[in-house]
Each structure stands twice: as C-alpha cells, then as structure tokens.
Design an enzyme around this catalytic site. Structure first.
Site, PDB file in Angstrom:
ATOM      1  CB  ALA A  79      -0.910   0.005   1.233  1.00 30.83           C
ATOM      2  CD  GLU A 112      -5.238 -12.727  -3.293  1.00 29.54           C
ATOM      3  OE1 GLU A 112      -5.262 -13.912  -3.610  1.00 29.54           O
ATOM      4  OE2 GLU A 112      -5.978 -12.239  -2.446  1.00 29.54           O
ATOM      5  CG  ASN A 117      -4.856  -2.298  -7.813  1.00 29.94           C
ATOM      6  OD1 ASN A 117      -4.102  -1.375  -8.088  1.00 29.94           O
ATOM      7  ND2 ASN A 117      -5.102  -2.678  -6.569  1.00 29.94           N
ATOM      8  CE1 TYR A 123       2.925  -5.577  -6.920  1.00 28.85           C
ATOM      9  CE2 TYR A 123       0.657  -5.675  -7.656  1.00 28.85           C
ATOM     10  CZ  TYR A 123       1.583  -5.419  -6.664  1.00 28.85           C
ATOM     11  OH  TYR A 123       1.163  -5.008  -5.427  1.00 28.85           O
TER      12      TYR A 123
END
Length: 156
Positions: A79, A112, A117, A123
C-alpha cells in the site's frame, strides 16, 4: 511527486496504527482490499511474516507485508498513500521484498491483485507474470464482487 529520500524500515505489531491509517488512505472501500485490525494482527503473528514500512520526511507513506514458507513467499499487502504514488515508493518496497526473499532462499514470489488495479503495471514492470484468476474474490463495501488475478515471479 518527486521525493528526496525514501527510508525503509522493518516493522511489527507495534506499527498497527500506522498500517491501519495507510490502508484507509490507500485502499478504496469500494473494492474490499483493506484488512481490519484483527485480520492484520492475526496475520502478523504468523511465522514467516515480515513488514516493511516506507517513510518520506519521517512520515509513513507505504508498507509491504509478506509471508514466507520454506522457499515460497507471498506479497500479502502493498500500500502507498495516493498523494505519494508514482514517486518510487512502491518500487522501493517491492525491491526490498524481493531482496529479502532472495536472502531467505525464496524461489517463488506470489501475489494477488484486484482485476483493474493500477498496481498491475508495477508488477508487470517488475517481471511478474499472471498465472491465475480468482472469480469474485473481493467484496467491497457495497457487496459488489471483484475478481483477483494471481501473479508469480521466480526469484531463483
């Protein structure tokens, strides 16, 4: 936002207030990605869990939580507060997770992420490959279901 200095430090259950604040800022309740206090503390008490906090100007702006079991690890949460995104904080946290994993002999790093998102771009740039999908995995505050995509990166 250009940051002068990102400081990373390990954390533990004493950082729960900062983690809760960061999750409240970083995760939109429409998607059901944030954990509650009990979930967070419960996971943090498990063997192999590691917390890394990111600070800019002595202010917590992000964190990553992982769990390692033998030679596999999962990025449980990553986050970054919206006001500090796109400043290298998530990348620094992810690199730290990968370095810690390599040091611990981790061969595979899993994660995951909710379908749609924006973190998927991070990623992909870091070399993760999509390996699966969990239909209707997340439930937002409005009870609408959202899919999760699973990713894998080989570290060794």
């Amino acid at each position: 936002m250009a940051t002068r200095n990102i400081l990373l430090r390990g954390g533990d259950a004493r950082d729960i207030a900062a983690i809760e604040t960061l999750m409240a800022q970083a995760f939109d309740p429409r998607f059901g990605e944030a954990w509650n206090r009990g979930q967070t503390l419960g996971v943090m008490a498990m063997p192999g869990v590691r917390l890394m906090l990111a600070y800019v100007d002595d202010i917590p702006v992000g964190f990553a939580m992982t769990r390692t079991v033998i030679d596999e690890a999962e990025l449980l949460l990553l986050a970054v507060v919206p006001a500090t995104r796109r400043a290298g904080i998530a990348t620094a946290l992810l690199r730290s997770v990968e370095a810690d994993g390599r040091d611990a002999g981790v061969r595979q790093l899993h994660l995951e992420v909710r379908a749609g998102n924006e973190a998927v771009k991070l990623y992909a740039r870091a070399g993760f490959a999509k390996v699966g999908e969990r239909r209707n995995y997340y439930r937002g505050a409005d009870m609408q279901a959202h899919d999760a995509h699973t990713y894998l990166k080989m570290l060794a």
